[in-house]
Structure formats: structure tokens, C-alpha cells
Design an enzyme around this catalytic site. Structure first.
Site, PDB file in Angstrom:
ATOM      1  N   CYS A 171      25.254  32.732  16.451  1.00 11.60           N
ATOM      2  CA  CYS A 171      25.586  32.092  15.161  1.00 11.60           C
ATOM      3  C   CYS A 171      23.800  32.028  13.613  1.00 11.60           C
ATOM      4  O   CYS A 171      22.913  31.927  14.319  1.00 11.60           O
ATOM      5  CB  CYS A 171      25.752  30.727  15.170  1.00 11.60           C
ATOM      6  N   GLY A 224      26.546  36.063  12.873  1.00 11.71           N
ATOM      7  CA  GLY A 224      28.162  35.788  13.156  1.00 11.71           C
ATOM      8  C   GLY A 224      29.306  36.435  12.587  1.00 11.71           C
ATOM      9  O   GLY A 224      29.048  36.029  11.386  1.00 11.71           O
ATOM     10  N   ASN A 270      23.164  26.614  15.699  1.00  8.86           N
ATOM     11  CA  ASN A 270      23.111  28.286  16.473  1.00  8.86           C
ATOM     12  C   ASN A 270      21.458  26.935  18.127  1.00  8.86           C
ATOM     13  O   ASN A 270      21.467  27.401  18.320  1.00  8.86           O
ATOM     14  CB  ASN A 270      22.103  28.533  16.209  1.00  8.86           C
ATOM     15  N   GLY A 271      23.157  28.286  18.863  1.00 11.10           N
ATOM     16  CA  GLY A 271      22.338  28.211  20.111  1.00 11.10           C
ATOM     17  C   GLY A 271      23.431  27.553  21.708  1.00 11.10           C
ATOM     18  O   GLY A 271      24.559  27.373  21.296  1.00 11.10           O
ATOM     19  N   TYR A 298      17.268  42.815  18.279  1.00  9.22           N
ATOM     20  CA  TYR A 298      18.434  43.397  18.196  1.00  9.22           C
ATOM     21  C   TYR A 298      19.106  42.366  16.913  1.00  9.22           C
ATOM     22  O   TYR A 298      19.637  42.717  15.685  1.00  9.22           O
ATOM     23  CB  TYR A 298      19.794  43.526  19.319  1.00  9.22           C
TER      24      TYR A 298
END
Ligand code: AMP
Length: 467
Positions: free
Chosen positions: A9, A35, A109-110, A249
Site C-alpha cells: 500500500c 497499489g 501500510n504493512g 522492486y
């Protein structure tokens, strides 16, 4: 795999800006790579919270009319992506709730590693969950807290959760940003006059002309309200575990995270890869777009020209958006096309950042072979991925990761390349400048910095899905 557990995210938040929702929209736009499944914004006009969330890309969701319905000088936003499972509006963030102490928006986020245990406990005491997201556990813990101010309620809740989290909270009069003590995911702070900004990556600041001030530190909580910005370190410090895959990435090359520019690191990965695995090739071909930065390093180091041998159609989404294997294969074909005239009768070194299931690589190699390549040397700018991520990167189950069960020579045969070379773990560590083991390499080693029972490693990802 379950969408609820394996996802990545992007976060953006602003406090004290006259066009809070508009700049949040732009911030999310820059973070779209983090996302592409859904997005949402919650704003505050100091009296109430206003929220809009939907499935799709930021530019599709937020029309001028929608943004007009998000008034106020503060806002938080979220982009979310998942591979499969329930693509459900109820799971779209930021979540907004109205509880005894007012409104609260939360964006995460996580991944929390003990959310299912806490959820069972909370449900046993009568909590009713609206979504299947791990993040919702935090909301219930906050709502149950007896503390008087939001910051203390947040700290109390977060002391009970384990895992990876960068979090943004928005109440009517306050914005709070928190980064977990391990610092798995990036989170940065920016400033413009009297307005404060928080984002997953600095590329979001560049778009709106905001000055990057600093990274929010692991274990730091930043509370922003009309008294300004206050920083706290309420958690017991632990060894940091920055996600190395952000560098490999996930993050955008123009971003600055974990103290480094992402492109610079990726280029170094390519240089190191060329040192470790030289190839007898006439041209170096990056896999668009993930292999670009490493290919530039690889070509530079090996003195082989870099050519755009694969052309990407930018008007289709990432392959990984496709929820089913059958469509994924199709996705590669509609996304990439080789430049036959360039490749014909050449020895080519194809550079990509990683191999996950190897389905994309296999398709790409076959494509290049059909275009007339004489020899194909695949070079990967990270070590073999052998373990799933439980800290916020979308990876499949261990059994689907080709590197978990196949030797490099077997993978080479499967993807039908002539030779295959992966960057070594030591080489990776050197390139990211990791002198004190401050990164998480668990996807390459299985050495998770937050331990949980091994039975959970496979089953955890399915837990919420089973509900
Ligand atoms: P695969 O065919 O499954 O091996 O996919 C490899 C490709 O997926 C590489 O080009 C990577 O850039 C990309 N990739 C790696 N990790 C992820 C991820 N977590 N989400 C989306 N794409 C990824």
C-alpha cells in the site's frame, strides 16, 4: 492467497493546507505504483470527517466532484493493491469510524502478524468487525482505550500489535503518523510553510512541490495539530529491519527512502550483478519497467550496449493485477512485445529485478527466443525468493515461490534460458550499504525479524480468508 494479508500500500497525509483533499489526490497519484486496486481519502474540516473510497485507480476514483465533497485543511489517503481474494469495498482504506470520542480515519501500510489472535480476543468480548482487514483490530483497540487523548490511545493499541506498520490517523483536529519500531516500510515527512505532509515515498512530495524534511524514524510517532508537530518514541527500540525489497522492486526509482535514492541502489545492484555473473552477450535488455535501473548498471559495468528489446504497452495494468493464473499468462502477452529486428541472431542478457513464480520470466524468454535470439542469459538483481513476506509485500505462498523448491539450474531449465544468474545475498547487502544488519532479507533467507510459530507461516495467509 488472501488479499487481506498479502498486500502492499501507499500512504499520504497532509495537515494545514487549504486544498488538503486535492494535494492528497496528487500525492496518491504519485504513489499509484504502491497499489492499484483501490484508493480512498478522508478529510477533516475540524467539525467532521468526510470520506470517499472506491475500487480502481486514483485518477478514476477522484473526480472533481468527489474531491469537492472532501472539505477541510487536513486529509489522509491510501492506495491499496492485492493479488487475489476479496476485492471488496469494505476492505478499502482509509477506514473511518465514529466512536464515543468522535471520528477517526486510519490508513495502514504493512501487515500485523498477531491480528488474528487479537481479533479472536476482541470478538469474544463483543467487538463486531466490519472488514476482514488486520488494520481494523487497531481501531477496536483504540475505541476500547480509557486514555484521554488520541495519541495515548494509539500508543496503547500499538503496544499490543506486532508486525509491520506505517500508519496515518486523522481525527477532526489532529493527524498522527506512526512507523513501527522495526521500520519495515518507508515513511517520510515534508513541509511547506505551515503545512505538514507525510508520505510513503518522497516522489509524492516532488509532484506537489513539497520540501522533503526527513524520514519518520522507526518507532517514531509524529502528532500534528494546531500546536505544530510533536515527535515521540513511545515503543521499546528494536533492531531496524528495513524491507530490502523496497529497494529491489517496490519503491519508485526517483524516491529517497532508507537514507538512499532508490535508482542509485538499483543501478549498483546491476553493477554488482555484472561482476558476479558476466554474460557473453551482444546486448543487455531490461525487462520493462522493473529491470531498467539494474540493466543500466549491468550494461555499464560489462560494457555491453543496453537496448530496449522489449517494449511495454503502458496502457494495461501490471501483470499482478490479474487475479487468476490463466489471465496472468495473457497479461504478459498484452503487456510486452519484443523488437525482433534488434534481437534476431543476438546473444542477449535479459535483466529483471526478481523471479517470483517464474511464470512471467518463462513467457518473456519464450518471447525473446521466438524473436530469434541465439543465446539468452537471464540475470536477476536479487537472490532467489524462497519465503513469503509477512510484513507488507505481496508475495504468494511459499509453495508457489519457485526459488523455495527449485535449484537455480532447475529454474534455468524451467524458464528456458541458456544461463541464469542471481545476485548473491552478500552482493545485495554490500549494495544497500548494510553494515549493521539493518535490513529485512526474510524473503531470501526465511529469517523473519518478528518470530511466529512456523505453522503460521503458510496458514497465516489463509486465516482471514477462511472467515
Ligand atoms: P514471476 O513471473 O512470478 O516470477 O514474476 C516476476 C516479475 O514480477 C518480475 O518482473 C518482478 O519485477 C515482479 N514482481 C516481483 N515481486 C512482485 C510483487 N510483490 N508484486 C508485483 N510484482 C512483483
Amino acid at each position: 492467497m488472501s488479499a487481506e494479508w498479502g498486500e502492499h500500500c501507499g500512504l499520504f497525509g497532509v495537515y494545514g493546507h487549504p486544498e488538503a483533499a486535492n494535494v492528497t489526490y496528487l500525492g496518491l497519484y504519485a504513489l499509484q505504483h504502491r497499489g492499484q486496486e483501490s484508493a480512498g481519502i478522508v478529510s477533516s474540516d475540524t467539525h467532521a470527517l468526510h470520506s470517499y473510497r472506491n475500487m480502481g485507480l486514483v485518477s478514476e476514483i477522484f473526480t472533481r466532484d468527489v474531491l469537492k465533497r472532501l472539505p477541510g485543511r487536513s486529509a489522509i489517503g491510501h492506495v491499496r493493491y492485492s493479488t487475489a481474494g476479496t476485492s471488496d469495498l469494505k476492505n478499502v482504506q482509509p477506514f473511518t469510524v465514529h466512536y464515543a470520542r468522535g471520528g477517526l480515519g486510519i490508513a495502514h501500510n504493512g501487515n500485523l502478524t498477531n491480528a488474528h489472535i487479537l481479533r479472536d480476543e476482541l470478538e469474544a468480548h463483543g467487538s463486531i468487525f466490519q472488514s476482514t482487514m488486520d488494520t481494523e483490530v487497531i481501531i477496536h483497540l483504540i475505541a476500547l482505550s480509557n486514555e484521554h487523548d488520541l495519541a495515548s490511545r494509539v500508543v496503547g493499541a500499538l503496544k499490543r500489535v506486532n508486525g509491520a506498520y506505517c500508519l496515518l490517523f486523522l481525527s477532526e483536529d489532529e493527524m498522527i503518523a506512526v512507523r513501527d519500531p522495526h521500520g519495515f516500510r518507508p515513511l517520510v515527512l515534508g513541509r511547506q510553510k505551515n503545512a505538514y505532509f507525510v508520505a510513503s515515498e518522497t516522489c509524492a512530495f516532488d509532484l506537489i512541490g513539497v520540501e522533503f524534511e526527513r524520514e519518520i524514524e522507526p518507532g517514531e510517532m509524529v502528532v500534528i495539530n494546531e500546536d505544530g508537530l510533536h515527535s515521540f518514541y513511545p515503543f521499546i527500540p528494536v533492531r531496524t529491519s528495513h524491507c530490502v525489497f523496497e529497494f529491489i522492486y517496490f519503491a519508485r526509482p526517483d524516491s529517497f527512502i532508507f537514507g538512499r535514492n532508490v535508482y542509485g541502489v538499483r543501478r549498483e545492484l546491476g553493477i554488482q550483478l555484472a561482476k558476479e555473473h558476466p554474460a557473453e552477450a551482444d546486448i543487455v535488455i531490461p525487462t520493462p519497467d522493473s529491470g531498467f535501473s539494474a540493466a543500466i548498471g549491468y550494461g555499464h559495468q560489462s560494457n555491453i550496449p543496453i537496448e530496449l528489446g522489449l517494449i511495454r504497452n503502458h496502457y494495461v495494468g501490471r501483470t499482478f493485477i490479474e487475479p487468476k493464473q490463466s489471465i496472468r499468462h495473457f497479461g504478459v502477452k498484452i503487456k510486452l512485445n519484443p523488437v525482433k529486428e534488434l534481437i534476431k541472431e543476438k546473444g542477449v542478457a535479459v535483466i529483471d529485478d526478481s523471479i517470483v513464480r517464474a511464470t512471467t520470466s518463462r513467457k518473456i524468454i519464450k518471447m525473446i527466443r521466438r524473436a530469434g535470439a541465439e543465446r539468452i542469459h537471464v540475470r536477476i538483481s536479487s537472490p532467489p525468493i524462497t519465503h513469503p513476506c509477512f510484513f507488507g509485500i505481496d508475495t504468494p505462498m511459499k509453495s508457489e515461490l519457485i526459488g523455495s523448491s527449485h535449484a537455480i539450474e532447475e529454474i534455468n531449465r524451467y524458464i528456458t534460458s541458456d544461463t541464469l544468474g542471481y545476485l548473491s545475498l552478500e552482493g545485495l547487502k554490500r549494495c544497500v550499504g548494510d553494515n549493521n544488519s539493518s535490513f529485512c532479507y526474510a524473503c531470501f533467507t526465511g529469517d523473519y525479524s518478528i518470530k511466529f510459530p512456523s505453522m503460521m507461516e503458510e496458514s497465516q495467509l489463509r486465516l482471514y480468508k477462511a472467515r
